[in-house]
Design a protein around this motif. Structure first.
Motif, PDB file in Angstrom:
ATOM      1  N   ALA A   1       0.786  -1.157  -0.068  1.00 50.84           N
ATOM      2  CA  ALA A   1      -0.169  -0.045  -0.010  1.00 50.84           C
ATOM      3  C   ALA A   1       0.734   1.295   0.138  1.00 50.84           C
ATOM      4  CB  ALA A   1      -1.025   0.029   1.243  1.00 50.84           C
ATOM      5  N   MET A   2       0.142   2.419  -0.389  1.00 47.77           N
ATOM      6  CA  MET A   2       0.969   3.767  -0.251  1.00 47.77           C
ATOM      7  C   MET A   2       0.114   4.676   0.387  1.00 47.77           C
ATOM      8  SD  MET A   2       3.090   4.075  -4.086  1.00 47.77           S
ATOM      9  CE  MET A   2       4.035   5.276  -3.237  1.00 47.77           C
ATOM     10  N   ALA A   3       0.951   5.997   0.754  1.00 51.83           N
ATOM     11  CA  ALA A   3       0.408   6.965   1.083  1.00 51.83           C
ATOM     12  C   ALA A   3       1.005   8.385   0.658  1.00 51.83           C
ATOM     13  CB  ALA A   3       0.485   6.944   2.810  1.00 51.83           C
ATOM     14  N   ARG A   4       0.243   9.267   0.379  1.00 47.94           N
ATOM     15  CA  ARG A   4       0.633  10.551   0.241  1.00 47.94           C
ATOM     16  C   ARG A   4       0.374  11.366   1.400  1.00 47.94           C
ATOM     17  NH1 ARG A   4       0.711  14.539  -4.717  1.00 47.94           N
ATOM     18  NH2 ARG A   4       0.558  16.500  -3.591  1.00 47.94           N
ATOM     19  N   VAL A   5       1.437  12.074   1.878  1.00 49.03           N
ATOM     20  CA  VAL A   5       1.376  12.777   3.165  1.00 49.03           C
ATOM     21  C   VAL A   5       1.715  14.370   2.970  1.00 49.03           C
ATOM     22  CG1 VAL A   5       1.705  13.090   5.446  1.00 49.03           C
ATOM     23  CG2 VAL A   5       1.930  10.830   4.537  1.00 49.03           C
ATOM     24  N   ASP A   6       0.525  15.441   2.864  1.00 48.63           N
ATOM     25  CA  ASP A   6       0.894  16.616   2.714  1.00 48.63           C
ATOM     26  C   ASP A   6       0.815  17.389   4.044  1.00 48.63           C
ATOM     27  OD1 ASP A   6       0.326  17.171  -0.616  1.00 48.63           O
ATOM     28  OD2 ASP A   6      -1.044  15.627   0.103  1.00 48.63           O
ATOM     29  N   PHE A   7       1.471  18.370   4.079  1.00 47.63           N
ATOM     30  CA  PHE A   7       1.967  19.111   5.170  1.00 47.63           C
ATOM     31  C   PHE A   7       1.634  20.445   4.893  1.00 47.63           C
ATOM     32  CE2 PHE A   7       4.326  15.357   5.757  1.00 47.63           C
ATOM     33  CZ  PHE A   7       4.300  14.993   7.150  1.00 47.63           C
TER      34      PHE A   7
ATOM     35  N   ARG B   1      -0.578  -3.333  11.161  1.00 46.55           N
ATOM     36  CA  ARG B   1      -0.398  -4.277  10.171  1.00 46.55           C
ATOM     37  C   ARG B   1       0.633  -4.229   9.260  1.00 46.55           C
ATOM     38  NH1 ARG B   1      -5.693  -3.992  11.567  1.00 46.55           N
ATOM     39  NH2 ARG B   1      -6.275  -2.742   9.589  1.00 46.55           N
ATOM     40  N   GLY B   2       1.723  -3.185   9.354  1.00 47.66           N
ATOM     41  CA  GLY B   2       2.641  -2.935   8.448  1.00 47.66           C
ATOM     42  C   GLY B   2       3.908  -1.825   8.836  1.00 47.66           C
ATOM     43  N   SER B   3       5.028  -2.254   8.220  1.00 49.50           N
ATOM     44  CA  SER B   3       5.885  -1.276   8.405  1.00 49.50           C
ATOM     45  C   SER B   3       6.060  -0.395   7.238  1.00 49.50           C
ATOM     46  CB  SER B   3       7.329  -2.198   8.290  1.00 49.50           C
ATOM     47  OG  SER B   3       7.549  -3.171   9.281  1.00 49.50           O
ATOM     48  N   GLU B   4       6.681   0.914   7.573  1.00 48.55           N
ATOM     49  CA  GLU B   4       6.388   1.980   6.646  1.00 48.55           C
ATOM     50  C   GLU B   4       7.805   2.421   6.194  1.00 48.55           C
ATOM     51  OE1 GLU B   4       4.711   6.602   6.814  1.00 48.55           O
ATOM     52  OE2 GLU B   4       4.068   4.989   8.556  1.00 48.55           O
ATOM     53  N   ILE B   5       7.822   2.583   4.916  1.00 43.12           N
ATOM     54  CA  ILE B   5       9.116   3.351   4.281  1.00 43.12           C
ATOM     55  C   ILE B   5       8.570   4.793   3.945  1.00 43.12           C
ATOM     56  CG2 ILE B   5      10.957   3.481   2.729  1.00 43.12           C
ATOM     57  CD1 ILE B   5      10.819   0.371   2.496  1.00 43.12           C
ATOM     58  N   PHE B   6       9.154   5.731   4.373  1.00 46.81           N
ATOM     59  CA  PHE B   6       8.762   7.267   4.426  1.00 46.81           C
ATOM     60  C   PHE B   6       9.895   8.081   3.699  1.00 46.81           C
ATOM     61  CE2 PHE B   6       8.252  11.453   6.007  1.00 46.81           C
ATOM     62  CZ  PHE B   6       6.851  11.784   6.175  1.00 46.81           C
ATOM     63  N   ALA B   7       9.544   8.566   2.601  1.00 46.01           N
ATOM     64  CA  ALA B   7      10.343   9.321   1.814  1.00 46.01           C
ATOM     65  C   ALA B   7       9.880  10.916   1.756  1.00 46.01           C
ATOM     66  CB  ALA B   7      10.534   8.661   0.297  1.00 46.01           C
ATOM     67  N   VAL B   8      10.723  11.659   1.931  1.00 45.12           N
ATOM     68  CA  VAL B   8      10.556  13.159   1.744  1.00 45.12           C
ATOM     69  C   VAL B   8      10.954  13.463   0.341  1.00 45.12           C
ATOM     70  CG1 VAL B   8      11.205  15.458   2.667  1.00 45.12           C
ATOM     71  CG2 VAL B   8      11.314  13.485   4.203  1.00 45.12           C
TER      72      VAL B   8
ATOM     73  N   ALA C   1       4.706   7.653   1.240  1.00 47.27           N
ATOM     74  CA  ALA C   1       4.933   6.302   2.192  1.00 47.27           C
ATOM     75  C   ALA C   1       4.630   4.981   1.687  1.00 47.27           C
ATOM     76  CB  ALA C   1       4.322   6.504   3.395  1.00 47.27           C
ATOM     77  N   SER C   2       5.344   4.050   1.813  1.00 43.77           N
ATOM     78  CA  SER C   2       4.720   2.743   1.259  1.00 43.77           C
ATOM     79  C   SER C   2       5.042   1.669   2.557  1.00 43.77           C
ATOM     80  CB  SER C   2       5.957   2.023   0.268  1.00 43.77           C
ATOM     81  OG  SER C   2       6.190   2.845  -0.776  1.00 43.77           O
ATOM     82  N   PHE C   3       3.952   0.595   2.357  1.00 37.51           N
ATOM     83  CA  PHE C   3       3.645  -0.191   3.475  1.00 37.51           C
ATOM     84  C   PHE C   3       3.610  -1.694   3.103  1.00 37.51           C
ATOM     85  CE2 PHE C   3       1.414   3.754   4.111  1.00 37.51           C
ATOM     86  CZ  PHE C   3       1.554   4.064   5.355  1.00 37.51           C
ATOM     87  N   GLY C   4       4.300  -2.375   4.287  1.00 34.31           N
ATOM     88  CA  GLY C   4       4.250  -3.808   3.603  1.00 34.31           C
ATOM     89  C   GLY C   4       2.948  -4.547   3.727  1.00 34.31           C
ATOM     90  N   SER C   5       1.974  -4.107   3.830  1.00 33.27           N
ATOM     91  CA  SER C   5       0.496  -4.688   4.038  1.00 33.27           C
ATOM     92  C   SER C   5      -0.504  -3.985   2.976  1.00 33.27           C
ATOM     93  CB  SER C   5       0.017  -4.640   5.423  1.00 33.27           C
ATOM     94  OG  SER C   5      -1.232  -4.842   5.419  1.00 33.27           O
ATOM     95  N   GLN C   6      -1.343  -4.542   2.509  1.00 29.12           N
ATOM     96  CA  GLN C   6      -2.597  -4.179   1.696  1.00 29.12           C
ATOM     97  C   GLN C   6      -3.452  -3.261   2.529  1.00 29.12           C
ATOM     98  OE1 GLN C   6      -3.901  -7.803   0.044  1.00 29.12           O
ATOM     99  NE2 GLN C   6      -5.981  -7.454   0.980  1.00 29.12           N
ATOM    100  N   ASN C   7      -3.237  -3.347   3.834  1.00 33.34           N
ATOM    101  CA  ASN C   7      -4.402  -2.832   4.785  1.00 33.34           C
ATOM    102  C   ASN C   7      -3.548  -2.556   6.007  1.00 33.34           C
ATOM    103  OD1 ASN C   7      -6.532  -1.805   5.968  1.00 33.34           O
ATOM    104  ND2 ASN C   7      -7.516  -3.685   6.426  1.00 33.34           N
ATOM    105  N   PRO C   8      -2.453  -1.764   6.108  1.00 33.11           N
ATOM    106  CA  PRO C   8      -1.910  -1.531   7.254  1.00 33.11           C
ATOM    107  C   PRO C   8      -2.621  -0.982   8.322  1.00 33.11           C
ATOM    108  CG  PRO C   8      -1.350   0.245   5.840  1.00 33.11           C
ATOM    109  CD  PRO C   8      -2.282  -0.903   5.141  1.00 33.11           C
ATOM    110  N   GLY C   9      -3.377  -0.135   8.052  1.00 32.54           N
ATOM    111  CA  GLY C   9      -4.233   0.370   9.187  1.00 32.54           C
ATOM    112  C   GLY C   9      -3.510   1.379   9.897  1.00 32.54           C
ATOM    113  N   ARG C  10      -4.464   2.349  10.642  1.00 33.74           N
ATOM    114  CA  ARG C  10      -3.859   3.731  11.397  1.00 33.74           C
ATOM    115  C   ARG C  10      -4.579   3.756  12.655  1.00 33.74           C
ATOM    116  NH1 ARG C  10      -1.376   9.357   9.568  1.00 33.74           N
ATOM    117  NH2 ARG C  10      -1.846  10.279  11.306  1.00 33.74           N
TER     118      ARG C  10
END
Length: 247
Positions: free
Chosen positions: A105-111, A124-131, A180-189
């Protein structure tokens, strides 16, 4: 097989036996149930009332097209006009059916300027976060309450281990962006503050006042920050009432 000279098992047979035992122990030690892709799954005896676990129903392969594997709205900025000044758009199985059974799974994080992606965890998943743009203060906390924190700049990448509380704060006067990328199709938050002060029904004040070592006035003030609609009325829940329902 017996060695007639010494009555001992030959070295080759003993070695083979030990390797077999070791292999069996290794298999057992590494065996585990599949990682759940939902918060819980209560068993039922009636199959007609059951739901799909660890994934969605699969589309007929004959009906699948390339469009099923595409998500084309990742370039759309999230709305950061909120109290935290940040917005995380999680592209998981709930938004993008193409990732079903793929474990990603992926995420777009806007600040917004000085925006905060509030402390949270992914069960349910580890995360790789890239700026992608901006400078951020980020970190995570281990189960031993040790903080690992750093300053991230454009092009930096950090890993947030599965299930650990983490956060990112935009340090700039301009907007920032991260993928961000996750090692799960449904990492949850799970947002830390909301999981304590914005639950339905509310966690009893008896628990929170003792847990945080503050009085009820402080607890209610904190509740009002995270769940305004839940502060305007008295739910009538108490230890005594719960006990009366138990017996």
């Amino acid at each position: 097989m017996v060695n007639t000279k010494g009555g001992n098992i030959p070295k080759l047979a003993m070695t083979t036996f030990c390797m077999a035992v070791f292999a069996m122990m290794f298999y057992v030690a590494n065996a585990s149930d599949p990682t759940p892709l939902q918060d819980f799954c209560v068993g039922v005896n009636d199959p007609n009332s059951a739901v799909v676990v660890n994934g969605r129903l699969c589309k007929n392969p004959n009906d699948v097209t390339i469009n099923d594997f595409l998500y084309k709205r990742f370039n759309v900025p999230g709305d950061t006009n909120n109290a935290q000044g940040a917005n995380a758009t999680l592209v998981d199985i709930n938004l993008f059916l193409g990732v079903n059974t793929q474990g990603v799974a992926m995420a777009r994080v806007d600040f917004a300027p000085y925006g905060l992606n509030t402390p949270h965890l992914h069960p349910r998943g580890s995360e790789i976060f890239a700026v992608v743009e901006g400078t951020m203060y980020a970190g995570f906390v281990t189960s031993g309450y040790k903080l690992y924190d750093t300053i991230l700049k454009k092009g930096d990448v950090i890993v947030f281990p599965q299930g650990l509380i983490h956060f990112q704060l935009n340090l700039g006067r301009t907007e920032a962006l991260a993928y961000a990328s996750f090692g799960s199709q449904n990492p949850g938050r799970v947002n830390v503050a909301d999981s304590v002060f914005a639950t339905t029904p509310r966690i009893l004040n008896d628990v929170l006042t003792k847990g945080f070592q503050v009085d009820e006035v402080v607890i209610e003030q904190l509740r009002s920050q995270f769940s305004p609609e839940n502060i305007s009325f008295n739910t009538g829940r108490s230890i005594l009432k719960l006990l009366s329902q138990t017996f």
